[in-house]
Motif scaffolding. Structure first.
Motif, PDB file in Angstrom:
ATOM      1  N   PRO A 275       0.778  -1.176   0.027  1.00 34.85           N
ATOM      2  CA  PRO A 275       0.010   0.166  -0.196  1.00 34.85           C
ATOM      3  C   PRO A 275       0.817   1.262  -0.301  1.00 34.85           C
ATOM      4  O   PRO A 275       1.851   1.305   0.747  1.00 34.85           O
ATOM      5  N   ARG A 276       0.344   2.028  -0.775  1.00 37.79           N
ATOM      6  CA  ARG A 276       1.169   3.474  -0.822  1.00 37.79           C
ATOM      7  C   ARG A 276       0.429   4.697  -0.516  1.00 37.79           C
ATOM      8  O   ARG A 276      -0.911   4.709  -1.023  1.00 37.79           O
ATOM      9  N   ALA A 277       0.777   5.514   0.406  1.00 38.18           N
ATOM     10  CA  ALA A 277      -0.100   6.526   0.811  1.00 38.18           C
ATOM     11  C   ALA A 277      -0.059   7.597  -0.276  1.00 38.18           C
ATOM     12  O   ALA A 277       0.886   7.741  -0.919  1.00 38.18           O
ATOM     13  N   ALA A 278      -1.098   8.521  -0.694  1.00 41.06           N
ATOM     14  CA  ALA A 278      -1.161   9.483  -1.606  1.00 41.06           C
ATOM     15  C   ALA A 278      -0.188  10.503  -1.178  1.00 41.06           C
ATOM     16  O   ALA A 278      -0.003  10.768  -0.158  1.00 41.06           O
ATOM     17  N   VAL A 279       0.341  11.146  -2.313  1.00 42.39           N
ATOM     18  CA  VAL A 279       1.244  12.133  -1.916  1.00 42.39           C
ATOM     19  C   VAL A 279       0.787  13.630  -1.779  1.00 42.39           C
ATOM     20  O   VAL A 279      -0.320  14.051  -2.701  1.00 42.39           O
ATOM     21  N   PRO A 280       1.010  14.011  -0.644  1.00 47.01           N
ATOM     22  CA  PRO A 280       0.083  15.578  -0.238  1.00 47.01           C
ATOM     23  C   PRO A 280       0.526  16.595  -1.395  1.00 47.01           C
ATOM     24  O   PRO A 280       1.527  16.491  -1.819  1.00 47.01           O
ATOM     25  N   THR A 281      -0.646  17.390  -1.652  1.00 52.60           N
ATOM     26  CA  THR A 281      -0.314  18.498  -2.612  1.00 52.60           C
ATOM     27  C   THR A 281      -0.469  19.573  -1.969  1.00 52.60           C
ATOM     28  O   THR A 281      -0.228  20.715  -2.420  1.00 52.60           O
ATOM     29  N   GLU A 282      -1.127  19.595  -0.872  1.00 51.46           N
ATOM     30  CA  GLU A 282      -1.315  20.827   0.118  1.00 51.46           C
ATOM     31  C   GLU A 282      -0.829  20.700   1.601  1.00 51.46           C
ATOM     32  O   GLU A 282      -0.825  19.589   1.998  1.00 51.46           O
ATOM     33  N   PRO A 283      -0.707  21.774   2.142  1.00 51.55           N
ATOM     34  CA  PRO A 283      -0.552  22.952   1.873  1.00 51.55           C
ATOM     35  C   PRO A 283       0.805  23.428   1.163  1.00 51.55           C
ATOM     36  O   PRO A 283       1.909  22.685   1.633  1.00 51.55           O
ATOM     37  N   VAL A 284       0.864  24.100   0.278  1.00 51.01           N
ATOM     38  CA  VAL A 284       1.987  24.513  -0.649  1.00 51.01           C
ATOM     39  C   VAL A 284       2.964  25.498   0.307  1.00 51.01           C
ATOM     40  O   VAL A 284       2.326  26.548   0.569  1.00 51.01           O
ATOM     41  N   VAL A 285       4.198  25.043   0.509  1.00 54.81           N
ATOM     42  CA  VAL A 285       5.253  26.212   1.177  1.00 54.81           C
ATOM     43  C   VAL A 285       6.087  26.520  -0.055  1.00 54.81           C
ATOM     44  O   VAL A 285       6.680  27.924   0.620  1.00 54.81           O
ATOM     45  N   LEU A 286       6.401  25.900  -0.711  1.00 54.35           N
ATOM     46  CA  LEU A 286       7.294  26.573  -1.847  1.00 54.35           C
ATOM     47  C   LEU A 286       6.641  26.437  -3.228  1.00 54.35           C
ATOM     48  O   LEU A 286       6.064  25.212  -3.623  1.00 54.35           O
ATOM     49  N   SER A 287       6.770  27.663  -3.971  1.00 52.32           N
ATOM     50  CA  SER A 287       6.007  27.655  -5.063  1.00 52.32           C
ATOM     51  C   SER A 287       7.099  28.284  -6.323  1.00 52.32           C
ATOM     52  O   SER A 287       7.403  29.230  -5.868  1.00 52.32           O
ATOM     53  N   ALA A 288       7.718  27.500  -7.280  1.00 51.99           N
ATOM     54  CA  ALA A 288       8.201  27.987  -8.523  1.00 51.99           C
ATOM     55  C   ALA A 288       7.734  28.024  -9.670  1.00 51.99           C
ATOM     56  O   ALA A 288       7.228  26.961 -10.213  1.00 51.99           O
ATOM     57  N   ARG A 289       7.601  29.144 -10.462  1.00 52.20           N
ATOM     58  CA  ARG A 289       6.838  29.166 -11.712  1.00 52.20           C
ATOM     59  C   ARG A 289       7.891  29.933 -12.804  1.00 52.20           C
ATOM     60  O   ARG A 289       8.495  30.996 -12.468  1.00 52.20           O
ATOM     61  N   GLY A 290       8.195  29.090 -13.694  1.00 51.43           N
ATOM     62  CA  GLY A 290       9.168  29.727 -15.133  1.00 51.43           C
ATOM     63  C   GLY A 290      10.337  30.104 -14.587  1.00 51.43           C
ATOM     64  O   GLY A 290      10.999  30.906 -15.137  1.00 51.43           O
ATOM     65  N   VAL A 291      10.831  29.007 -13.575  1.00 52.76           N
ATOM     66  CA  VAL A 291      12.179  29.269 -13.150  1.00 52.76           C
ATOM     67  C   VAL A 291      13.125  28.957 -14.248  1.00 52.76           C
ATOM     68  O   VAL A 291      13.208  27.971 -14.859  1.00 52.76           O
ATOM     69  N   ALA A 292      14.214  29.865 -14.502  1.00 54.34           N
ATOM     70  CA  ALA A 292      15.191  29.456 -15.557  1.00 54.34           C
ATOM     71  C   ALA A 292      16.639  30.061 -15.151  1.00 54.34           C
ATOM     72  O   ALA A 292      16.753  31.279 -14.468  1.00 54.34           O
ATOM     73  N   VAL A 293      17.718  29.218 -15.357  1.00 54.56           N
ATOM     74  CA  VAL A 293      19.003  29.619 -14.814  1.00 54.56           C
ATOM     75  C   VAL A 293      19.593  29.683 -16.231  1.00 54.56           C
ATOM     76  O   VAL A 293      19.998  28.325 -16.925  1.00 54.56           O
ATOM     77  N   HIS A 294      20.781  30.641 -16.697  1.00 50.97           N
ATOM     78  CA  HIS A 294      21.545  30.660 -17.690  1.00 50.97           C
ATOM     79  C   HIS A 294      22.911  30.857 -17.020  1.00 50.97           C
ATOM     80  O   HIS A 294      23.264  31.577 -16.275  1.00 50.97           O
ATOM     81  N   TYR A 295      24.028  30.210 -17.664  1.00 42.90           N
ATOM     82  CA  TYR A 295      25.325  30.565 -17.429  1.00 42.90           C
ATOM     83  C   TYR A 295      25.833  30.651 -18.985  1.00 42.90           C
ATOM     84  O   TYR A 295      26.129  29.865 -19.713  1.00 42.90           O
ATOM     85  N   GLY A 296      25.923  31.963 -19.482  1.00 39.90           N
ATOM     86  CA  GLY A 296      26.206  32.531 -20.637  1.00 39.90           C
ATOM     87  C   GLY A 296      25.056  31.878 -21.718  1.00 39.90           C
ATOM     88  O   GLY A 296      23.895  32.151 -21.501  1.00 39.90           O
ATOM     89  N   ASP A 297      25.563  31.021 -22.682  1.00 38.52           N
ATOM     90  CA  ASP A 297      24.962  30.482 -23.418  1.00 38.52           C
ATOM     91  C   ASP A 297      24.371  29.173 -23.166  1.00 38.52           C
ATOM     92  O   ASP A 297      23.154  28.654 -23.685  1.00 38.52           O
ATOM     93  N   LEU A 298      24.770  28.732 -22.020  1.00 33.35           N
ATOM     94  CA  LEU A 298      24.234  27.401 -21.388  1.00 33.35           C
ATOM     95  C   LEU A 298      22.979  27.530 -20.610  1.00 33.35           C
ATOM     96  O   LEU A 298      22.970  28.318 -19.807  1.00 33.35           O
ATOM     97  N   VAL A 299      21.953  26.651 -21.132  1.00 33.59           N
ATOM     98  CA  VAL A 299      20.746  26.841 -20.277  1.00 33.59           C
ATOM     99  C   VAL A 299      20.638  25.752 -19.126  1.00 33.59           C
ATOM    100  O   VAL A 299      20.509  24.532 -19.626  1.00 33.59           O
ATOM    101  N   ALA A 300      20.743  25.917 -17.977  1.00 35.90           N
ATOM    102  CA  ALA A 300      20.809  24.721 -16.952  1.00 35.90           C
ATOM    103  C   ALA A 300      19.693  24.377 -16.341  1.00 35.90           C
ATOM    104  O   ALA A 300      19.207  23.066 -16.186  1.00 35.90           O
TER     105      ALA A 300
END
Length: 536
Positions: A275-300
């Protein structure tokens, strides 16, 4: 003929109340792949360093007895005198680099040995291909991920064509596929070239099936030498297949998934779906939207969305260079990135370091980067003060992680695993609502990983959201309820750990492979669900 001989070797460091190695006696023949096992701080690195003369010529200490390498007594031959026969790669590759780029680092050792330019060029190309890093040849070493640095360090040693290769946790920073490739390359050199390899590793599941012999250091100075089956039968080190053997009452520990799978089929062992417990989705403590990291021309990291709920443990997995560490640093607020990050109504990028740490704290891959005081006691006291914790909180956490060292010990004198445990304790003292761990099991033995798992699960029970970037599939399987897979800066899979890991041959833990397609992950799962249906 033995190429490495230890004859009643004792090694005692200054100020120590007992010998790290005591009466160590064994001999390794040419072409042997010897696996060194033992708990954190048991003396594995000391034993490896004694093979190429680093111990005691650079580490200090009193050496009694005799260590012979290709007939040379290491007491009279310093590491430079053994460089033509012994190649050594330590736990922290970055500390051993002497050049700036991958190609230069691979060539450097050969230059010191006087190899001709024509031969050097040929060996560089061969080694780049052997280790699968040809695309990194002109990259700066400092810009590589921890796993990439480790592969370069091994390549730099192999290019010099040593007859003996000494490796201290060579796969600790590698993803499962890269680790398999590296070990396969080493195995080829052992069987086809006659290379002798002595390899210390905490993740025995990755390499024990390839070992010809094993050295077990219980931690009391003894060194027990024998075949892998003989040593594992008496060792307190318990890799997943040993745990499985204990659960099923097998007297002999299987050394490979194939051996375990065949025995399970012969005995008609069939686990049911746990048996596997359901993965909780609430309450959200960290939310990230559209996060992008670039090192020069490299998209990490590329336009990534992520939400972490309170009380959850999430594993972040993927090949080396997929962007996992960059994502963690961005979420912690210490890395320039675009997109929106919210932790309980605050953006950690807009807070001071101390304030951000109380919201979201990160334990990096290179634990020593966070240690700067002269003693363990001073580090613990400083962490208590900075975290507004009761005096002794950090020290107690360190002991819970399985590390009990004197307060006056210099953190630089600790093993890699002990330093990592100290940083974990320092960071956990802040009791943040979000905890980010970047390869936290690197350098930890099975016992310490079990203690860490208990701490992570306890934190989750208290409402902390934990995100763990790891290549340790066994730890992820036993600890997390949700797993994310990253590739090329994006999340390509997100779901319950059992589903994500068992659907991937590369990331499946050993027990899952033994009983595939049944979605069991650990020996504990098997113990709870196993039935016997008679011989298959």
């Amino acid at each position: 003929m033995a190429v490495i001989e230890f004859d009643r070797v004792d090694l005692t460091y200054a100020g120590a109340d007992r010998a790290t190695l005591h009466e160590a006696t064994f001999a390794l023949p040419e072409g042997d792949l010897c696996l060194v096992i033992g708990p954190t701080g048991s003396g594995k690195s000391t034993l490896l360093g004694a093979i190429n003369g680093l111990v005691p010529h650079f580490t200090g200490g009193t050496l009694r007895g005799r260590v012979l390498v290709e007939g040379r007594d290491t007491a009279r031959h310093r590491p430079r005198d053994l460089a033509d026969v012994v190649g050594y790669v330590g736990q922290d590759p970055l500390r051993g680099f002497v050049t700036d780029t991958v190609e230069d680092e691979i060539a450097y050792g050969m230059e010191q040995l006087g190899i001709t330019p024509v031969a050097m060029r040929k060996r560089v190309e061969e080694t780049l291909d052997l280790m699968g890093i040809a695309d990194l040849r002109r990259r700066a070493l400092i810009e590589l991920s921890g796993g990439q640095q480790q592969r370069v360090a091994i390549a730099a040693v192999l290019a010099a064509h040593p007859r003996i290769l000494v490796l201290d946790e060579p796969t600790s920073a590698l993803d499962p596929t890269a680790a398999q490739d590296v070990l396969a390359a080493i195995g080829t050199l052992v069987h086809d070239v006659g290379l002798t390899v002595v390899l210390a590793e905490h993740r025995l599941e990755r390499v024990m099936q390839a070992a010809d012999s094993m050295l077990w250091l219980p931690g009391d100075g003894r060194v027990v030498h024998g075949s892998p089956a003989e040593v594992l039968a008496q060792a307190t080190i318990r890799p997943p297949l040993a745990e499985l053997a204990g659960v099923l009452g097998w007297g002999r520990v299987p050394l490979s998934v194939r051996e375990a799978r065949r025995r399970a089929q012969d005995e008609g062992l069939v686990p049911s779906v746990p048996p596997r417990a359901a993965v909780p989705t609430e309450p959200v403590v960290l939310s990230a939207r559209g996060v992008a990291v670039h090192y020069g021309d490299l998209v990490a990291v590329h336009d990534l969305d992520l939400a972490l709920a309170a009380g959850t443990v999430t594993a972040l997995m993927g090949r080396n260079g997929a962007g996992k560490s960059s994502l963690l640093w961005a979420l912690q607020g210490a890395l320039t990135c675009s997109g929106a990050i919210d932790v309980r109504g605050n953006d950690p990028r807009r807070l001071g370091a101390a304030e951000a740490r109380r919201l979201v704290t990160l334990v990096p891959q290179t634990a020593a980067d966070l240690l700067y005081l002269p003693s363990v006691g001073a580090e613990c006291a400083q962490a208590d003060a900075e975290s507004d914790a009761e005096p002794g909180t950090t020290a107690a956490l360190l002991r819970t992680l399985g590390v009990d060292v004197p307060d006056d010990r210099d953190p630089r004198d600790l093993s890699e695993g002990q330093r990592l445990a100290l940083v974990l304790a320092v960071q956990l003292a802040a009791r943040p609502p979000v905890l980010l761990l970047d390869e936290p099991t690197r350098g930890l033995d099975y016992r310490a990983k079990g203690e860490l798992r208990g701490i992570v699960q306890q934190l989750a029970a208290q409402g902390v959201a934990v995100l763990i970037s790891t290549h340790d599939v066994e730890f992820a399987a036993a600890t997390s309820t949700r797993t994310l897979l990253m590739a090329d800066g994006q999340v390509i899979a997100d779901g319950p750990t059992a589903e994500v890991l068992t659907s991937s041959p590369a990331f499946a833990p050993q027990v899952a492979k033994v009983f595939a397609p049944a979605p069991v992950l650990t020996a504990d799962d098997v113990a709870r669900t196993i039935t016997r249906q008679g011989p298959a």
